[in-house]
Every structure is written in structure tokens, then in C-alpha cells.
Design an enzyme around this catalytic site. Structure first.
Site, short mmCIF file in Angstrom:
data_model
loop_
_atom_site.label_atom_id
_atom_site.label_comp_id
_atom_site.label_asym_id
_atom_site.label_seq_id
_atom_site.Cartn_x
_atom_site.Cartn_y
_atom_site.Cartn_z
N LYS A 160 0.87 -1.19 0.00
CA LYS A 160 0.00 0.00 0.00
C LYS A 160 0.89 1.22 0.00
CE LYS A 160 -4.54 0.70 0.44
NZ LYS A 160 -5.55 -0.21 -0.10
N TYR B 100 -23.04 1.34 -5.35
CA TYR B 100 -23.97 1.34 -6.47
C TYR B 100 -24.01 -0.04 -7.15
CZ TYR B 100 -25.95 1.53 -10.99
OH TYR B 100 -26.71 1.20 -12.08
#
Ligand code: NAD
Length: 427
Positions: A104, A229
Site C-alpha cells: 500500500k 452502487y
């Protein structure tokens, strides 16, 4: 949010599980410590001044393959945070069974305060400073908070330029593209919906195990961005009743008396696009009208009497302050860390089934793996084939975690840790 000590907290959590299952502590300690943390200064010209931002790349573990994980641009990025997030990536890639390790990175910057040109310069400078540690077979970054395919495209372009100058010119172009995922150029068809798709696959598998009929399950989704969504749309297509959705400004439900009316998710999406907010987008059964529609706060959404709750926005939204109010019997952690450890423990004790983030949202990194492979093999995969493959990967990952939880009579989070740790330490 104050992230101080987040790496140590994560480390302690894993060590506790290790102790419980007699995993050799020295091997676990060795794994937990990141392999390498690169700290850099990223100078950018802002007007007449040059300002340096702090940048990081934490390469946590590569026992299973190249380091893999996102790059975030956010003022709150710290060394501690990227270390913790890279550890979670090591666990996530192992749970979903892909040949990647964990990494990361990020820059402590507010990208919204920069012009597009400055943002491009920042992105390219990050690559110049980390060039030596990146590579399709070394470390493969991707978008994360406040980074997107456009930023990744700049980074790939810079990486290719440097490779041509620095003797990696002999590496074929397709492999140079494979050094980053989440690209718009030479990216993967299906990557956009991969995380939501993976989460819905997990939900379907869980419903099968618990013998739940999708059409009898009411679902509330917090967050209506990329993950929320697609989760809502695909779950709705799979027959689940999406009865509430929300974004940062609040949420909506529609009711007839006490009964929820399932929302028409594609129409809600179109309405939000048009109006800029979910307010008033009470769309059901092909029409949007105000009958029975109600605005709710995000806190109210979390407390709704639904069967399934999907936190798909932020971390730590279900915590010690509101855990007593949660009525759902199933929670799928689509965001990273949306349920605090104390709330996870409390709710699990009460019989709530919580699918942890490292399993639930691992469809994203699984999609990234398919993108990487497509580039490495210089192929172009069709969306339907990508999704078919992703579905199988998520089903297998769920099955492994489920079996582990039954075998050890434990919750799905502990089972996920066990699956991951066993793979990483015993490969
Ligand atoms: P996004 O930026 O596309 O969407 C975030 C959504 O959350 C937006 O609808 C926004 O309005 C909403 N939101 C913001 N603040 C909120 C608040 N206070 N209350 C309710 N809603 C709020 O982000 P995304 O890509 O959908 O990511 C969502 C989460 O999923 C993050 O935790 C992210 O780390 C995690 N995740 C994303 C992916 C991926 O592939 N995109 C993969 C793994 C994990």
C-alpha cells in the site's frame, strides 16, 4: 480520523488469533513486520514555490507473489496507516487465493487543493521516486482513495518513459503496463464493477448456506459510489430487495404503511445523476414519485429493521455508540473496516453474521489480478469471461472461509485470518 497506532492494533489482532490457534509466534511476528517501507519526498511546483509532500510505499509481504495494493492521496496518509493497510492487503490477497502479496502507498496531500497539472506532476514524481521498487513482478500499485484511472494512466506513462531510459527497455510493453492496475488504457473490462460483483457473489453464497430466499431479504446499502452502487444494482438483479440507499448527504426509503417498497436501483442512479443528490429519488417499479418516499440520515439507515446491512462507504460506521441499535441479522463489510472490532464482537455474540472486508470486498483485488494477468500474457479478456472467473474465485474464497469457520466453530473474520495466515506461512 486519528490513525495513530493503527498498525500496532492490527498486529495485536492477528497475534491474538495466532496464539489461540498455536501458530508459531516467531513466524507470525516475522510475517507481520513489513518487508520494506519506502519513504520519499514528492516535490511539486505550486505557483512560484516548490512544496514537498510526504510519500510512502509499504511492501508488506511477497510470500505468495508481487506486492499488490492501492495508492491513496489524502492529507491523513501516514507511515503507520500505509503499514497497516499493506498488512490487510497481504491477508486479502491470500483469502481470495491470488498469487500476490500485500502493499500500500500514498502521499499526504489534499489533491482537491491542486490543479490538474499539479496533480499530474505529483503522480509522475511519485513514480520517479519509487521506480526502482516497482515492476510487474515486484510491486503492482492500483487506485485507492482519491486516485483514479486517469492518475494511474499518468503513472504508467511515466513508468514506461523511465523504463525506456533505464535499460528496462527490453521488458515488453505489455509487462510495463502490467506494473499498474486500474488503468483506463489497457485496463480490464469488468474491473469497475468487480468489487460490488464480488460482494454480491459472497452474499448469494451465504444466502444459499443459510437457505434464505433472496426475494424475502430486505437490504439497506450505505454508500452509493463505485462499490455501493454496483452492489445495490447487482444484488437487486439477483432478487434481493434493496429498500434503502444513501450517500454522504443522507439516504432514501420508500414505504407503504409499515412495508418497505423495493427501490428501482438503475432509476435511482439516473435520478441522482440528474439531480446531483439522492433527495427525492424515490424510484420503484419503473417510476419515480414522492408517494411513500422518505429521506433518512445515514445513522437512521444503519438502524433500519432490514435483514441485511451493507456498509459500503467509510470505516468504523458501526461502533460502540450505535451497535445496540443494529437490527440486521447479516452485515457484509463492503467498505474497509466499517464495523469496529468491539462492535464486531458484540454483534457476533448476538448472532449477527458479519462477512469481513478481507473476504467481502476482495473482488476488487481479484479483478486487479485478472487485469495484471491479461497484460502479462498480452491478451484482451471479454467482460463476461472476466466476471465468470471472478465469480468462481469469490465462491471458492467464501467456501474456504465458511469451512474454516465451521471446523473451528468461529466467526467468519477469525476464519478469514486463519485461511490467510495458513496460506502465507505454509506456502
Ligand atoms: P466512492 O468514492 O466511489 O464512493 C463512496 C460513497 O460513500 C459515495 O457514495 C459517498 O457519497 C459515500 N459517503 C461518503 N461519506 C459518507 C458518509 N459519511 N455516510 C454515507 N455515505 C458516505 O468509493 P468506493 O470505491 O465505492 O469505496 C467505498 C469503500 O469501499 C471504501 O471503504 C473503499 O476503501 C472500499 N473498497 C473499494 C474498492 C473498490 O474497488 N472501489 C475495493 C475494496 C474496498
Amino acid at each position: 480520523m486519528d490513525n495513530s497506532g493503527v498498525y500496532n492494533k492490527s498486529r495485536e489482532e492477528i497475534l491474538t488469533v495466532g496464539k489461540k490457534y498455536n501458530i508459531p509466534q516467531n513466524k507470525l511476528e516475522e510475517f507481520l513486520q513489513p518487508d520494506r517501507i519506502v519513504e520519499i519526498k514528492v516535490p511539486v511546483k505550486l505557483g512560484s514555490e516548490t512544496v514537498s509532500f510526504k510519500g510512502y510505499r509499504s511492501q508488506h509481504n511477497n510470500n505468495l507473489g508481487p506486492y499488490k495494493g492501492g495508492l491513496r492521496f489524502h492529507p491523513g496518509v501516514t507511515k503507520d496507516e500505509v503499514m497497516a493497510l499493506s498488512l490487510w492487503m497481504s491477508l486479502k490477497t491470500a483469502v481470495v487465493g491470488i498469487p500476490f502479496g500485500g502493499g500500500k502507498g500514498g502521499i499526504a496531500v489534499d489533491p482537491k487543493a491542486l490543479s490538474e497539472k499539479q496533480l499530474e506532476e505529483l503522480s509522475r514524481e511519485y513514480v520517479r521516486k519509487t521506480y526502482d521498487v516497482l515492476g510487474y513482478d515486484k510491486d503492482v500499485p492500483a487506485p485507492d482513495v482519491n486516485t483514479n484511472p486517469k492518475i494511474i494512466d499518468w503513472m504508467v506513462d511515466e513508468y514506461i518513459k523511465l523504463s525506456m531510459m533505464n535499460g528496462k527497455g527490453s521488458t515488453p510493453l505489455n509487462k510495463l503496463f502490467a506494473t499498474f492496475t486500474g488503468k483506463s488504457k489497457n485496463g480490464l473490462s469488468g474491473r469497475t464493477e468487480a468489487t460490488g460483483f464480488g460482494g454480491v457473489t459472497v452474499l448469494k453464497e451465504l444466502a444459499r448456506k443459510l437457505k434464505l430466499e433472496p426475494k424475502k431479504q430486505t437490504v439497506a446499502v450505505m454508500g452509493f459510489g463505485n462499490v455501493g452502487y454496483y452492489f445495490a444494482e447487482l444484488a437487486s438483479k439477483a432478487g434481493f430487495q434493496i429498500v434503502a440507499v444513501s450517500d454522504s448527504k443522507g439516504g432514501i426509503v420508500k414505504k407503504s404503511g409499515d412495508e418497505f417498497i423495493p427501490l428501482d436501483i438503475p432509476l435511482v442512479f439516473d435520478c441522482k445523476q440528474e439531480k446531483g443528490s439522492l433527495a427525492g429519488c424515490y424510484c420503484a417499479g419503473g417510476v419515480c414519485d414522492t408517494r411513500g418516499g422518505q429521506m433518512i440520515t445515514n445513522e437512521e439507515l444503519l438502524n433500519l429493521p432490514v435483514d441485511i446491512l451493507i456498509p459500503a462507504a467509510l470505516e468504523d460506521v458501526i461502533n460502540e455508540n450505535n451497535m445496540q441499535n443494529i437490527k440486521a441479522k447479516i452485515i457484509i463489510e463492503m467498505a474497509n473496516g466499517p464495523v469496529s472490532p468491539a462492535a464486531y464482537h458484540y454483534l457476533t455474540q448476538k448472532g449477527v453474521i458479519i462477512v469481513p472486508d478481507i473476504l467481502a470486498n476482495s473482488g476488487g483485488v481479484a479483478g486487479s489480478y485478472i487485469e495484471w494477468e491479461q497484460n502479462v500474457e498480452d491478451k484482451k479478456y471479454k467482460k463476461e469471461d472476466v466476471l465468470k472467473r471472478l465469480e468462481k474465485m469469490m465462491q471458492d474464497a467464501f467456501e474456504n472461509v465458511w469451512d474454516q469457520s465451521k471446523k473451528n466453530k468461529t466467526d467468519l473474520k477469525e476464519a478469514s485470518y486463519l485461511v490467510a495466515i495458513n496460506k502465507i506461512l505454509n506456502q
